[in-house]
Design an enzyme around this catalytic site. Structure first.
Site, short mmCIF file in Angstrom:
data_model
loop_
_atom_site.label_atom_id
_atom_site.label_comp_id
_atom_site.label_asym_id
_atom_site.label_seq_id
_atom_site.Cartn_x
_atom_site.Cartn_y
_atom_site.Cartn_z
NE ARG A 136 -5.94 8.01 -4.04
CZ ARG A 136 -7.01 7.67 -4.58
NH1 ARG A 136 -8.00 7.87 -4.15
NH2 ARG A 136 -7.23 7.09 -5.83
CE LYS A 232 7.71 4.00 1.35
NZ LYS A 232 6.48 4.21 1.05
CG ASP A 251 10.09 8.09 3.20
OD1 ASP A 251 11.11 8.64 3.83
OD2 ASP A 251 9.08 7.90 3.52
#
Length: 368
Positions: A136, A232, A251
């Site tokens: 995506r 992050k 993460d």
């Protein structure tokens, strides 16, 4: 613009032990390279449609087409992009002194390098990465480039350049445009960040590039001022575009790697001293304290984000960010072998929001 007949391939003279295209370009750090043939990858960079090919002995390149203002020295640009002046094998040798598993990772994931990417592209791509997956993210970035970028037509199809910030800023309603392209709630992040960069800086791209000369904490603090940029994302940009090789993006996955691979070993009376043998007495004590902090936490928080990051830095030093990337690639590969039918793995961020003042345990101030 239409590309002319493709020129012959030029050899970068880099062995697969130092660079393999497939894992490097698909491990979640670059999102615009397209597989366009057997062991071939194509992307619009520096005003060229760059074509790469992995051979049994090296990597070759050519330009399939170019814009009038395209960069002339493509080979030097590629050497810089792949950071070929840094030896992947030498780094693995150094890391293996702390964690022998890097000898195995060197063999199973050989040639997986950390890229040095254009800073604007890296920033805007990783704003789209939070709570998203590789497929995506690539789709959204393609739509961004198709709308704002410049086309280069080639024998392999049309490729779009990544747009300059000034080009996006020309859009009077960035948020609506990107919402229409499927960016959802992220559209407002882009609108705010582009507007801030272009109104506060005469040359926003030069400002971002200038962060390469600043210490890591300064660069991170500047990035955290932007909408859609948390710790992050800021660390991804620092590592992959701003020369901060000790920036360690944490993460949920990497937090779990730290817990599973290192916390118990650092605290183990037999394994710990061997793993920490290269550290000074002070840094050994700090590493043990960090491991204890992580062991006491069941989920990522602002403090454990920092603790996990600092533990990697204590263990792997100046190139801790590269070590983290190889560990992620290795674990991702193992997971994909176990569940081959699953969709691309998500890199979900541990979403703490520490401020710049929270970051105190840095071993060194990077001045690259």
């Amino acid at each position: 613009m239409t590309g002319s007949a493709a020129p012959p391939w030029v050899d970068l003279d880099v062995p697969p032990a130092e660079l393999r295209l497939d894992p490097t370009l698909t491990c979640g750090q670059a999102f615009r390279w397209k597989a366009t043939g057997e062991h071939e990858w194509t992307c619009a960079l520096w005003g060229h449609a760059i074509d790469l090919k992995q051979t049994p002995s090296s990597v070759q390149y050519r330009s399939l087409g170019r814009l009038p203002e395209a960069r002339a020295d493509v080979e030097q640009a590629l050497r810089d992009y792949f950071q070929l002046h840094i030896s992947f094998n030498a780094l693995c040798d150094a890391w293996a002194q702390t964690d022998p598993d890097f000898s195995r990772l060197r063999n199973s994931h050989t040639g997986v390098r950390t890229l040095r990417q254009p800073v604007v592209e890296t920033l805007l791509v990783f704003i789209a990465s939070s709570n998203n997956n590789i497929k995506r993210i690539s789709m959204l970035v393609d739509r961004l480039c198709q709308h704002y970028g410049q086309p280069i037509d080639t024998e392999k199809g049309r490729f779009y350049t990544f747009p300059a910030l000034s080009r996006i800023h020309e859009d009077p309603d960035i948020e609506s445009t990107l919402a229409g392209l499927g960016f959802g709630y992220r559209a407002k992040y882009y609108a705010k960040s582009v507007r801030l960069l272009c109104t506060e800086h005469t040359d926003p791209e030069a400002f971002l590039l200038g962060l390469r000369q600043e210490p890591l904490d300064v660069a991170r603090a500047e990035l955290l001022k932007l909408s859609g940029v948390g710790p992050k994302v800021a660390d991804c940009v620092c590592l992959m575009a701003l020369d901060k090789t000790d920036a360690v993006p944490v993460d949920t996955h990497i937090w779990q790697v730290a817990q599973r691979r290192y916390v118990g070993r650092v605290l183990d009376p037999k394994q710990g001293p061997e793993m920490l043998k290269l550290l000074s007495s002070e840094h050994r004590d700090q590493a043990v304290a960090l491991a204890r902090q992580l062991k006491a936490s069941k989920a990522p928080t602002a403090k454990t984000y920092e603790a996990a990051q600092q533990l990697f830095i204590h263990l792997f030093g100046d190139f801790a960010g590269w070590a983290q990337g190889l560990l992620f690639s290795g674990d991702l590969g193992n997971e994909s072998k176990k569940t081959p039918s699953k969709a691309p793995t998500k890199r979900k961020p541990a979403d703490p929001q520490p401020t710049a003042s929270d970051r105190k345990l840095r071993l060194r101030n990077s001045t690259k």
